[in-house]
Design a protein around this motif. Structure first.
Motif, PDB file in Angstrom:
ATOM      1  N   LEU A  39      53.085  43.007  33.961  1.00 53.77           N
ATOM      2  CA  LEU A  39      52.515  42.533  35.080  1.00 53.77           C
ATOM      3  C   LEU A  39      53.771  41.825  36.078  1.00 53.77           C
ATOM      4  O   LEU A  39      54.491  40.887  35.084  1.00 53.77           O
ATOM      5  CB  LEU A  39      51.393  41.415  34.474  1.00 53.77           C
ATOM      6  CG  LEU A  39      50.355  42.226  33.890  1.00 53.77           C
ATOM      7  CD1 LEU A  39      49.404  41.007  33.079  1.00 53.77           C
ATOM      8  CD2 LEU A  39      49.599  43.176  34.896  1.00 53.77           C
ATOM      9  N   ILE A  40      53.704  41.946  37.181  1.00 57.15           N
ATOM     10  CA  ILE A  40      54.559  41.065  37.920  1.00 57.15           C
ATOM     11  C   ILE A  40      53.712  40.353  39.346  1.00 57.15           C
ATOM     12  O   ILE A  40      52.659  40.739  39.646  1.00 57.15           O
ATOM     13  CB  ILE A  40      55.312  41.986  38.669  1.00 57.15           C
ATOM     14  CG1 ILE A  40      56.707  41.192  39.565  1.00 57.15           C
ATOM     15  CG2 ILE A  40      54.990  43.176  39.399  1.00 57.15           C
ATOM     16  CD1 ILE A  40      57.850  41.998  39.827  1.00 57.15           C
ATOM     17  N   ASP A  41      54.088  39.218  39.393  1.00 59.69           N
ATOM     18  CA  ASP A  41      53.566  38.289  40.698  1.00 59.69           C
ATOM     19  C   ASP A  41      53.703  39.343  41.890  1.00 59.69           C
ATOM     20  O   ASP A  41      54.942  39.664  42.131  1.00 59.69           O
ATOM     21  CB  ASP A  41      54.061  37.078  40.738  1.00 59.69           C
ATOM     22  CG  ASP A  41      53.529  36.402  41.881  1.00 59.69           C
ATOM     23  OD1 ASP A  41      52.425  35.660  41.726  1.00 59.69           O
ATOM     24  OD2 ASP A  41      54.419  36.071  42.804  1.00 59.69           O
ATOM     25  N   ALA A  42      52.736  39.132  42.760  1.00 61.61           N
ATOM     26  CA  ALA A  42      52.566  39.805  43.797  1.00 61.61           C
ATOM     27  C   ALA A  42      53.895  39.342  44.701  1.00 61.61           C
ATOM     28  O   ALA A  42      54.605  40.125  45.455  1.00 61.61           O
ATOM     29  CB  ALA A  42      51.481  39.780  44.794  1.00 61.61           C
ATOM     30  N   ASP A  43      54.101  38.144  45.007  1.00 62.61           N
ATOM     31  CA  ASP A  43      55.148  37.650  45.768  1.00 62.61           C
ATOM     32  C   ASP A  43      56.332  38.019  45.270  1.00 62.61           C
ATOM     33  O   ASP A  43      57.370  38.199  46.370  1.00 62.61           O
ATOM     34  CB  ASP A  43      55.110  36.046  45.914  1.00 62.61           C
ATOM     35  CG  ASP A  43      53.820  35.569  46.679  1.00 62.61           C
ATOM     36  OD1 ASP A  43      53.349  36.190  47.668  1.00 62.61           O
ATOM     37  OD2 ASP A  43      53.287  34.384  46.626  1.00 62.61           O
ATOM     38  N   ARG A  76      45.875  47.139  44.881  1.00 61.62           N
ATOM     39  CA  ARG A  76      44.572  48.059  44.826  1.00 61.62           C
ATOM     40  C   ARG A  76      44.477  49.045  43.734  1.00 61.62           C
ATOM     41  O   ARG A  76      43.486  49.794  43.813  1.00 61.62           O
ATOM     42  CB  ARG A  76      44.368  48.677  46.171  1.00 61.62           C
ATOM     43  CG  ARG A  76      44.074  47.578  47.443  1.00 61.62           C
ATOM     44  CD  ARG A  76      44.041  48.029  48.533  1.00 61.62           C
ATOM     45  NE  ARG A  76      42.973  49.074  48.973  1.00 61.62           N
ATOM     46  CZ  ARG A  76      41.786  48.309  49.249  1.00 61.62           C
ATOM     47  NH1 ARG A  76      41.462  47.323  49.467  1.00 61.62           N
ATOM     48  NH2 ARG A  76      40.738  49.462  49.566  1.00 61.62           N
ATOM     49  N   GLY A  77      45.398  49.127  42.865  1.00 60.89           N
ATOM     50  CA  GLY A  77      45.289  50.123  41.972  1.00 60.89           C
ATOM     51  C   GLY A  77      45.751  51.668  41.726  1.00 60.89           C
ATOM     52  O   GLY A  77      45.371  52.293  41.082  1.00 60.89           O
ATOM     53  N   GLY A 343      36.219  52.358  48.420  1.00 65.20           N
ATOM     54  CA  GLY A 343      37.020  51.076  48.553  1.00 65.20           C
ATOM     55  C   GLY A 343      36.348  50.213  47.532  1.00 65.20           C
ATOM     56  O   GLY A 343      37.215  49.135  47.305  1.00 65.20           O
ATOM     57  N   ASP A 344      35.333  50.133  46.677  1.00 61.80           N
ATOM     58  CA  ASP A 344      34.946  49.281  45.935  1.00 61.80           C
ATOM     59  C   ASP A 344      35.686  49.117  44.586  1.00 61.80           C
ATOM     60  O   ASP A 344      36.098  48.099  44.259  1.00 61.80           O
ATOM     61  CB  ASP A 344      33.459  49.717  45.354  1.00 61.80           C
ATOM     62  CG  ASP A 344      32.550  49.355  46.418  1.00 61.80           C
ATOM     63  OD1 ASP A 344      32.700  48.661  47.392  1.00 61.80           O
ATOM     64  OD2 ASP A 344      31.047  49.757  46.118  1.00 61.80           O
ATOM     65  N   PRO A 345      36.177  50.171  44.004  1.00 58.36           N
ATOM     66  CA  PRO A 345      37.261  50.016  42.819  1.00 58.36           C
ATOM     67  C   PRO A 345      38.468  49.291  43.222  1.00 58.36           C
ATOM     68  O   PRO A 345      39.003  48.505  42.555  1.00 58.36           O
ATOM     69  CB  PRO A 345      37.295  51.701  42.415  1.00 58.36           C
ATOM     70  CG  PRO A 345      36.006  52.212  42.592  1.00 58.36           C
ATOM     71  CD  PRO A 345      35.984  51.522  44.229  1.00 58.36           C
ATOM     72  N   GLU A 346      38.892  49.984  44.387  1.00 62.99           N
ATOM     73  CA  GLU A 346      40.230  49.322  44.844  1.00 62.99           C
ATOM     74  C   GLU A 346      40.035  47.736  45.188  1.00 62.99           C
ATOM     75  O   GLU A 346      40.992  46.805  44.877  1.00 62.99           O
ATOM     76  CB  GLU A 346      40.915  49.973  46.153  1.00 62.99           C
ATOM     77  CG  GLU A 346      41.200  51.406  45.839  1.00 62.99           C
ATOM     78  CD  GLU A 346      40.015  52.457  46.020  1.00 62.99           C
ATOM     79  OE1 GLU A 346      40.025  53.742  45.685  1.00 62.99           O
ATOM     80  OE2 GLU A 346      38.910  51.839  46.044  1.00 62.99           O
ATOM     81  N   ARG A 347      38.973  47.191  45.718  1.00 60.81           N
ATOM     82  CA  ARG A 347      38.776  45.748  46.064  1.00 60.81           C
ATOM     83  C   ARG A 347      38.623  45.212  44.748  1.00 60.81           C
ATOM     84  O   ARG A 347      39.114  44.067  44.584  1.00 60.81           O
ATOM     85  CB  ARG A 347      37.479  45.876  46.760  1.00 60.81           C
ATOM     86  CG  ARG A 347      37.477  44.203  47.419  1.00 60.81           C
ATOM     87  CD  ARG A 347      36.186  44.185  48.499  1.00 60.81           C
ATOM     88  NE  ARG A 347      35.137  45.147  48.428  1.00 60.81           N
ATOM     89  CZ  ARG A 347      34.979  46.288  48.918  1.00 60.81           C
ATOM     90  NH1 ARG A 347      35.836  46.721  49.793  1.00 60.81           N
ATOM     91  NH2 ARG A 347      33.844  46.999  48.888  1.00 60.81           N
ATOM     92  N   ALA A 352      41.669  41.407  40.930  1.00 56.78           N
ATOM     93  CA  ALA A 352      41.921  41.078  39.545  1.00 56.78           C
ATOM     94  C   ALA A 352      43.699  40.857  39.582  1.00 56.78           C
ATOM     95  O   ALA A 352      44.355  40.238  38.766  1.00 56.78           O
ATOM     96  CB  ALA A 352      41.733  42.297  38.696  1.00 56.78           C
ATOM     97  N   ALA A 353      44.308  41.819  40.270  1.00 54.74           N
ATOM     98  CA  ALA A 353      45.722  41.561  40.639  1.00 54.74           C
ATOM     99  C   ALA A 353      45.993  40.356  41.209  1.00 54.74           C
ATOM    100  O   ALA A 353      47.164  39.685  40.730  1.00 54.74           O
ATOM    101  CB  ALA A 353      46.281  42.433  41.430  1.00 54.74           C
TER     102      ALA A 353
END
Length: 396
Positions: A39-43, A76-77, A343-347, A352-353
């Motif tokens: 896991l990595i922070d988005a920023d 978004r996976g 779009g539901d699973p990606e959202r 979560a991310a």
């Protein structure tokens, strides 16, 4: 022979973790499957991408566009189209396949329509330019239809359809791609995976369809190979045109089925991208691992934007969209699984991310660490997901 595997160069670059548009990961049976997740922070991920792209001469706006696209897609996976692509894009820039400072220009225009030449830009940059042009024309005419020629890999098609939907409009995005898919009853690759994305709305009522016109994208096949898992029946064909469950034997992808429908839809994408742009057809495009340096790949994109205000009215459209989404989600399930909308699973993955971090496979995590060190950035905190070992340190 199987679909091109990773060796000295991957399908989107020299790094062994790069890939895109269904072209990620290795299918070699000799390689141990990699099921690790870090896991990595988005920023932090965004900062690494921006710094690495900037070092190749990409301007600040384009750096932000590409970095945001890859981070958003990973959040978004959609791992096949996210941060795993970054090393390949950097390799394209280094080899001058992608132009770091393109002059994207309108070649021909008439009212709501335009043809753009991307000047071998990174596909994210070219596609975004096309989507923005479509938005401008739709705001004036109710519809904007833009074709882009002389581009490179598009990244996730939903990146571009959502540029249009975020403007309150309806966005449709498609791109040509090199031949990976056999036609119905065919044996050899002829069409690309030729994705289609349509986006509209916002928030919990955002509709985002993003799909290949093959049964699956090549990235999914290679991901199964990476993880040592067999393919599902009907996904791929071997050299003899027979269905195979072995990722290493996949010589062609199967069109979306059943029957001729996926082939037909893939051909529609080819007509509206390469056909309208007078660009190479799918089988005339070099596979990324075969492309020579010093010029773009000639990929073509199609962007269509519609303003509901010019039709039944914006308020009416928004109401119908909410009704469509809510009614679909409320449909009685057949097997206990909830009915979802595109779009539901990606959202859910994106939320979560945002809480926990972006999930990376080991190769992509190592690639980001190497890029951080190379460009003088602090090493990103790559936290192993629960039950995973710490990321082994890698010396370049």
């Amino acid at each position: 022979m199987s679909l091109p595997e990773q060796g000295k160069r991957d399908t989107h670059g020299s790094a062994p973790d790069s890939g895109a548009s269904g072209t990620c990961g290795a299918v070699s049976g000799a390689r141990a499957p990699d099921t690790s997740t870090y896991l990595i922070d988005a920023d932090a991920a965004r900062g690494i991408a921006v710094r690495a792209l900037s070092a190749h001469g990409v301007d600040d706006e384009a750096c932000a566009l590409v970095a945001d696209a890859l981070v958003e897609t990973s959040m978004r996976g959609v791992t096949t189209h996210g941060l795993r692509l970054l090393p390949g894009y950097l390799d394209d820039l280094a080899r001058r396949i992608a132009n770091p400072a393109p002059r994207i220009a309108v070649v021909r225009e008439s009212g709501p329509s335009a043809l753009l030449d991307a000047d071998a830009a990174l596909g994210v940059v070219a596609g975004t330019a096309g989507a923005r042009e479509a938005v401008r024309r739709a705001a004036r005419y109710g519809v904007g239809a833009v074709v882009v020629r002389n581009s490179n890999h598009f990244a996730a098609a939903s990146i571009h359809s959502r540029v249009m939907s975020r403007a309150g409009l309806v966005g449709w995005a498609m791109t040509s791609a090199s031949a990976r898919v056999a036609p119905f009853h065919g044996r050899d690759p002829l069409l690309g995976t030729n994705p289609v994305s349509v986006a509209a709305g916002a928030g919990d009522h955002e509709f985002v369809l993003d799909m290949a016109t093959s049964q699956v994208c090549l990235g999914t096949v290679r991901e199964r190979g990476r993880r040592g898992r067999p393919l599902d029946a009907g996904w791929a064909l071997d050299d003899h045109g027979h269905g195979t469950l072995d990722p290493a034997l996949a010589a062609a992808l199967s069109p979306l089925g059943p029957g001729y429908k996926g082939q037909g839809l893939g051909m529609v994408v080819a007509l509206l991208t390469a056909g309208l742009a007078d660009a190479p057809l799918d089988w005339e495009l070099d596979h990324i691992e075969q492309a020579g340096p010093g010029g773009g790949r000639g990929v073509a994109h199609f962007l269509l934007c519609l303003d509901p205000a010019f039709f039944g009215g914006r308020g009416a459209f928004d109401g119908r969209l909410r009704e469509l989404v809510d009614t679909t989600r409320a449909a009685p399930p057949a097997d206990g699984s909830a009915v979802l909308c595109p779009g539901d699973p990606e959202r859910r993955s994106e939320r979560a991310a945002a809480r926990s971090g972006i999930a990376l496979d080991t190769d992509t995590a190592r690639a980001l660490e190497r890029l951080a060190r190379r460009h003088g950035l602090p090493a990103p905190i790559l936290r192993p997901a629960r039950g995973e070992p710490p990321l082994p340190r890698h010396t370049p």
